[in-house]
Design an enzyme around this catalytic site. Structure first.
Site, PDB file in Angstrom:
ATOM      1  N   ASP A 153       6.704  -1.337  11.282  1.00  0.00           N
ATOM      2  CA  ASP A 153       5.859  -0.154  10.750  1.00  0.00           C
ATOM      3  C   ASP A 153       5.028  -0.086  11.690  1.00  0.00           C
ATOM      4  OD1 ASP A 153       3.567  -2.068  11.747  1.00  0.00           O
ATOM      5  OD2 ASP A 153       2.460  -2.149   9.132  1.00  0.00           O
ATOM      6  N   ARG A 198       1.502  -1.104  -0.454  1.00  0.00           N
ATOM      7  CA  ARG A 198       0.079   0.525   0.057  1.00  0.00           C
ATOM      8  C   ARG A 198       0.672   1.133  -0.071  1.00  0.00           C
ATOM      9  NH1 ARG A 198      -3.462  -2.459   4.470  1.00  0.00           N
ATOM     10  NH2 ARG A 198      -1.811  -3.607   5.133  1.00  0.00           N
ATOM     11  N   TYR A 229      24.975  30.041   2.730  1.00  0.00           N
ATOM     12  CA  TYR A 229      25.692  29.314   2.088  1.00  0.00           C
ATOM     13  C   TYR A 229      26.949  29.071   2.896  1.00  0.00           C
ATOM     14  CZ  TYR A 229      27.521  24.448   0.553  1.00  0.00           C
ATOM     15  OH  TYR A 229      27.460  23.217   0.651  1.00  0.00           O
ATOM     16  N   ALA A 253      33.891  42.951   0.912  1.00  0.00           N
ATOM     17  CA  ALA A 253      31.727  42.782  -0.138  1.00  0.00           C
ATOM     18  C   ALA A 253      32.367  42.615  -1.941  1.00  0.00           C
ATOM     19  CB  ALA A 253      31.408  44.312  -0.126  1.00  0.00           C
ATOM     20  N   ASN A 258      -6.671  -4.760  17.795  1.00  0.00           N
ATOM     21  CA  ASN A 258      -5.026  -5.783  18.075  1.00  0.00           C
ATOM     22  C   ASN A 258      -3.406  -4.455  17.819  1.00  0.00           C
ATOM     23  OD1 ASN A 258      -2.619  -7.271  18.398  1.00  0.00           O
ATOM     24  ND2 ASN A 258      -3.723  -7.721  16.133  1.00  0.00           N
TER      25      ASN A 258
HETATM   26  C1  UD1 Z   1      -1.679  -6.826  11.412  1.00  0.00           C
HETATM   27  C2  UD1 Z   1      -1.967  -7.552  12.142  1.00  0.00           C
HETATM   28  C3  UD1 Z   1      -3.802  -7.205  12.844  1.00  0.00           C
HETATM   29  C4  UD1 Z   1      -2.811  -5.897  12.962  1.00  0.00           C
HETATM   30  C5  UD1 Z   1      -1.953  -4.396  12.778  1.00  0.00           C
HETATM   31  C6  UD1 Z   1      -1.429  -3.640  13.267  1.00  0.00           C
HETATM   32  C7  UD1 Z   1      -2.075  -9.852  11.247  1.00  0.00           C
HETATM   33  C8  UD1 Z   1      -2.712 -10.899  10.368  1.00  0.00           C
HETATM   34  N1  UD1 Z   1      -3.021  -9.512  10.884  1.00  0.00           N
HETATM   35  O1  UD1 Z   1      -2.015  -6.528  10.241  1.00  0.00           O
HETATM   36  O2  UD1 Z   1      -4.446  -7.603  13.220  1.00  0.00           O
HETATM   37  O3  UD1 Z   1      -3.997  -4.774  13.939  1.00  0.00           O
HETATM   38  O4  UD1 Z   1      -1.327  -5.756  12.105  1.00  0.00           O
HETATM   39  O5  UD1 Z   1      -0.270  -3.537  14.145  1.00  0.00           O
HETATM   40  O6  UD1 Z   1      -1.295 -10.531  12.583  1.00  0.00           O
HETATM   41  N2  UD1 Z   1       5.229  -9.334   7.326  1.00  0.00           N
HETATM   42  C9  UD1 Z   1       6.408 -10.102   7.816  1.00  0.00           C
HETATM   43  N3  UD1 Z   1       5.898 -11.444   6.545  1.00  0.00           N
HETATM   44  C10 UD1 Z   1       4.558 -11.401   5.838  1.00  0.00           C
HETATM   45  C11 UD1 Z   1       3.564 -10.525   6.617  1.00  0.00           C
HETATM   46  C12 UD1 Z   1       3.837  -9.133   7.201  1.00  0.00           C
HETATM   47  O7  UD1 Z   1       7.119  -9.955   8.011  1.00  0.00           O
HETATM   48  O8  UD1 Z   1       4.280 -13.174   5.489  1.00  0.00           O
HETATM   49  C13 UD1 Z   1       5.480  -8.032   8.843  1.00  0.00           C
HETATM   50  C14 UD1 Z   1       5.468  -6.194   7.685  1.00  0.00           C
HETATM   51  O9  UD1 Z   1       6.446  -6.754   7.178  1.00  0.00           O
HETATM   52  C15 UD1 Z   1       5.060  -5.957   8.611  1.00  0.00           C
HETATM   53  C16 UD1 Z   1       3.977  -6.845   9.746  1.00  0.00           C
HETATM   54  O10 UD1 Z   1       4.529  -7.731   9.279  1.00  0.00           O
HETATM   55  O11 UD1 Z   1       6.006  -4.921   9.307  1.00  0.00           O
HETATM   56  C17 UD1 Z   1       2.847  -6.353   9.461  1.00  0.00           C
HETATM   57  O12 UD1 Z   1       1.998  -6.827   8.085  1.00  0.00           O
HETATM   58  P1  UD1 Z   1       1.256  -5.959   7.748  1.00  0.00           P
HETATM   59  O13 UD1 Z   1       0.918  -6.398   6.544  1.00  0.00           O
HETATM   60  O14 UD1 Z   1       0.798  -4.400   8.223  1.00  0.00           O
HETATM   61  O15 UD1 Z   1       0.007  -6.383   8.405  1.00  0.00           O
HETATM   62  P2  UD1 Z   1      -1.503  -5.883   9.016  1.00  0.00           P
HETATM   63  O16 UD1 Z   1      -2.887  -5.688   8.283  1.00  0.00           O
HETATM   64  O17 UD1 Z   1      -1.214  -3.731   8.901  1.00  0.00           O
HETATM   65 CA    CA Z   2       0.421  -2.756   9.156  1.00  0.00          CA
END
Ligand code: UD1
Ligand code: CA
Length: 422
Positions: free
Chosen positions: A105, A16, A335, A392, A172
């Site tokens: 993130d 995204r 500068y 100057a 969560n």
């Molecule tokens: C996730 C949670 C959600 C929570 C939200 C906010 C799950 C299924 N959902 O959703 O409940 O409210 O975070 O914290 O966990 N990542 C990996 N490997 C993967 C997938 C993701 O390392 O296979 C990492 C991503 O890089 C990221 C983090 O996990 O840093 C969260 O992934 P993201 O896709 O942002 O999850 P959300 O949809 O936000």
């Molecule tokens: Ca996230």
């Protein structure tokens, strides 16, 4: 392996964001997001920090290079957050104890509530302790489901929510403390029967409960702590909150920021007390500002700049990779790049150091109490002696050093009245 351990999930691309780089490398107040999360985990007491990498793994590793307590686990295919945690298993073989699990993130996480979670998990003897937050706008988060007695039931991902569940505002934030090794058993139970076809970590607490283990969800986090960066709009929000925190810190330390909303201070900058920052000033990168300085309005201090005490810089003055000693004044349109300016030197309006010849950057040395006239151009490498005056509009040619206490004028600059050497 020394515990408690932290696991930070950072293998995803972050689609995204519509970016070529990994989401966790996008910067908040000058530093990649992932660094803040690592620091929060460390601040909470984690002794070993495992970062799960996958997309752009090398860049993420590089962003965290030289951190002795950070180890990396590789998730080859991004099959979901549950699978990501599982990729740490080989590194944690034989480890028994708590694991703080976070996502890379959420750059606004603070160490205090996470330390609290670790404490509570130990005292409660829970197999999983889930930090939650009640937020005004739950969009994008998994929701926390509780029974009529308020006990935790399970997490439902937004995409799997019924319309009623969508209204729940307890979310969560992905801040968990899991007990190891029982977590591995729960992760083995995960399947992909959900809207995204992924192994969801969010199903693990529920599995631990079905094993008869204690799972608690505690609303210890604040909405601002858990801002998840999934798109550029969130990145802007995270920057705004972090910027407010950074400025708040420096104000607490005795710095006056006249107009906080129109000032930018990088997370790596330091500012001395009684310094006043006027509007529209930007401190980017590692910048050190002394005490009793006046900065701005409209001043740009760039990476690698150090200002001594009592330095005064005004409108449209840019300073880059330079050291300005105590009492240096450059009030308007100047500068200074790759320069060292001695104490109490005065830099006139529109004076510049020409530090770049198209190929290499060269240094300029300006001695103590030197007077650099308006419009002067100092072509680097060059040295202006202490007490010297540059007239100057003079152009001091490359290597044509100006003797101490002498005056030079013209193009190219020549001595006007050579002063007797003291
Ligand atoms: C996730 C949670 C959600 C929570 C939200 C906010 C799950 C299924 N959902 O959703 O409940 O409210 O975070 O914290 O966990 N990542 C990996 N490997 C993967 C997938 C993701 O390392 O296979 C990492 C991503 O890089 C990221 C983090 O996990 O840093 C969260 O992934 P993201 O896709 O942002 O999850 P959300 O949809 O936000
Ligand atoms: Ca996230």
């Amino acid at each position: 392996m020394q515990g408690p351990v932290a696991i930070i999930l950072a293998a995803g691309h972050g689609k995204r964001m519509k970016s070529d780089k990994a989401k966790v490398l996008h910067e908040v107040c000058g530093r990649p997001m992932i660094r803040y999360v690592v620091e929060a985990a460390r601040g909470a007491g984690a002794k070993t920090i495992l970062v799960v990498v996958g997309y752009a793994a090398d860049q993420v590793r590089e962003a965290l290079a030289g951190e002795p307590d950070v180890l990396f686990a590789t998730q080859t295919r991004q099959l979901g957050t549950g699978d990501a945690v599982k990729s740490c298993r080989p590194l944690l073989e034989g480890y028994e104890g708590p694991a703080l699990v976070l996502v890379g993130d959420e750059p606004l996480l603070r160490p205090e509530p996470l330390a609290d979670l670790l404490d509570r998990q130990a005292t409660e003897g829970a197999a999983c302790l889930l930090g939650t937050a009640v937020v005004p706008d739950p969009m994008g988060f998994g929701r926390i489901l509780r029974d009529s007695a308020g006990r935790f039931l399970r997490i439902v991902e937004e995409r799997d929510c019924t319309p009623e569940e969508k209204l729940l505002r307890e979310v969560n934030p992905s801040c968990y403390v899991f007990e190891l090794p029982v977590l591995w058993e729960a992760l083995d139970k995960l399947d992909t029967g959900n809207a995204q076809g992924e192994y969801y970590l969010t199903d693990a607490p529920h599995w631990l409960q079905t094993f008869g283990r204690k799972v608690l969800a505690l609303a210890v986090l604040e909405p601002n702590d858990i801002l998840g960066v999934n798109a550029r709009q969130h990145l802007a929000q995270a920057n705004a909150v972090m910027q407010a925190r950074i400025q708040d810190h420096w104000m607490t330390e005795g710095v006056t920021i006249v107009d906080p909303r129109n000032t930018y201070v990088d997370g790596r900058a330091t500012i001395g007390r009684d310094t006043v920052i006027y509007p529209f000033s930007v401190l980017s990168g590692t910048v050190t500002v002394g005490a009793n300085c006046k900065i701005g309005p409209f001043t740009h201090l760039r990476d690698g700049t150090t200002l001594g005490d009592g330095v005064e810089l005004g409108a449209f003055v840019e300073v880059n990779r330079s050291r300005l000693e105590e009492g240096v004044i450059a009030r308007h349109l100047a500068y200074l790049g790759d320069a060292h300016v001695g104490p109490f030197a005065n830099i006139g309006a529109t004076a510049v150091t020409a530090n770049f010849d198209g190929r290499t950057k060269s240094p300029t040395e300006i001695g103590a109490r030197a007077q650099i006239g308006s419009g002067a151009i100092l072509i680097a490498p060059v040295e202006i002696g202490p007490g010297a005056t540059v007239g100057a509009n003079a152009v001091v040619a490359k290597g044509q050093d100006v003797a101490p206490n002498s005056t030079v004028v013209g193009v190219p600059a020549r001595p006007l009245i050579p002063k007797a050497n003291p």
